[in-house]
Design a protein around this motif. Structure first.
Motif, mmCIF file in Angstrom:
data_model
loop_
_atom_site.group_PDB
_atom_site.id
_atom_site.type_symbol
_atom_site.label_atom_id
_atom_site.label_comp_id
_atom_site.label_asym_id
_atom_site.label_seq_id
_atom_site.Cartn_x
_atom_site.Cartn_y
_atom_site.Cartn_z
ATOM 1 N N THR A 2 26.347 -45.702 -17.855
ATOM 2 C CA THR A 2 26.545 -44.289 -18.174
ATOM 3 C C THR A 2 27.136 -43.559 -16.973
ATOM 4 O OG1 THR A 2 24.643 -44.351 -19.661
ATOM 5 C CG2 THR A 2 25.398 -42.180 -18.962
ATOM 6 N N LYS A 3 28.115 -42.708 -17.258
ATOM 7 C CA LYS A 3 28.795 -41.971 -16.190
ATOM 8 C C LYS A 3 28.214 -40.564 -16.090
ATOM 9 C CE LYS A 3 32.970 -44.653 -16.660
ATOM 10 N NZ LYS A 3 34.385 -44.662 -16.989
ATOM 11 N N TYR A 32 23.456 -45.986 -12.957
ATOM 12 C CA TYR A 32 24.470 -45.063 -13.460
ATOM 13 C C TYR A 32 25.683 -45.040 -12.538
ATOM 14 C CZ TYR A 32 20.499 -43.319 -16.136
ATOM 15 O OH TYR A 32 19.421 -43.227 -16.963
#
Length: 190
Positions: A2-3, A32
Motif C-alpha cells: 500500500t502506498k 508500506y
C-alpha cells in the motif's frame, strides 16, 4: 504494498521530525511504500551533514522524501502561499504515486489532504495531535469566536468529516471530539 503519503508541515530535520515522525515512518516502511512530504526551515536545510544523513536514512528504509523550504513567518500571504504549495505537492504526488492513504499531521496538512481527496480517490488520516483552535485560545494568540477561531473551527470540522480516521494523543481530546462532533465521527476510528 500500500502506498502512503505522509504529509507534515514540520521538518524531518527538526528535533520533532527526528524524534517523532522518522521513528514512526521507519516502522511503517516495513509494510508500506511511503512518500514523506516535509516543509523544512531554511536553517535546517543549510546543515548539509544533517541533510545527507536523513537522505541516506530515508533511502535505506525505502522512504521517498520530498523536502521543501518553508519560510517560518506568520504573515497571511506566506501562510497562504505555503498552503497552496502543500496542496499542489500533495495532489501531484498522491496522483503520481497512486497513493491509497494520505496521513496528514496537523490541521493545515489535513485540510490540504481533504481537498486533494475530493479529486483523487484517497483516504485521509487526520493526525491532529492536539486541539489547535483551543491551544491558540489558551495561549492568547486568538480569541474565542473571532474570525480566526471560526475559520480554524470550520477547518477542524471539515477535516473530521472528510477523514477516514483521526489520531489524537489523549483520551480527554477523544471525549471532547465525540461530544462536539458526534454526528461526524459515527463509524470512524479514533
Amino acid at each position: 504494498m500500500t502506498k502512503i503519503i505522509y504529509l507534515t508541515k514540520n521538518g524531518l530535520l527538526e528535533p520533532l521530525g527526528q524524534s517523532q515522525v522518522f521513528p514512526y515512518l521507519k516502522g511503517l516502511s516495513r509494510e508500506y511504500h511511503i512518500t514523506l512530504i516535509t516543509f523544512e526551515k531554511r536553517k535546517d536545510i543549510c546543515d548539509k551533514d544533517l541533510l545527507k544523513k536523513y537522505e541516506l536514512e530515508c533511502s535505506l528504509h525505502g522512504i521517498k522524501w520530498i523536502s521543501n523550504p518553508y519560510p517560518s513567518t506568520s504573515k497571511f500571504y506566506t501562510v497562504f502561499f505555503n498552503f497552496l504549495k502543500m496542496l499542489v505537492l500533495t495532489y501531484m504526488h498522491a496522483r503520481e504515486e497512486e497513493a491509497k492513504i494520505i496521513h496528514a499531521r496537523s490541521y493545515l496538512p489535513t485540510f490540504a489532504a481533504c481537498i486533494v481527496s475530493s479529486f483523487i480517490k484517497v483516504e485521509v488520516i487526520f493526525d491532529m495531535r492536539a486541539l489547535w483552535p483551543e491551544e491558540l485560545i489558551q495561549s492568547g494568540r486568538i480569541k474565542r469566536n473571532s474570525v480566526s477561531h471560526r475559520i480554524l473551527s470550520w477547518i477542524e470540522r471539515y477535516s473530521i468529516k472528510r477523514s477516514a480516521a483521526i489520531i489524537s494523543l489523549t483520551n480527554a481530546a477523544v471525549k471532547y471530539l465525540r461530544i462536539c462532533y458526534h454526528k461526524d465521527l459515527k463509524k470512524k476510528s479514533i
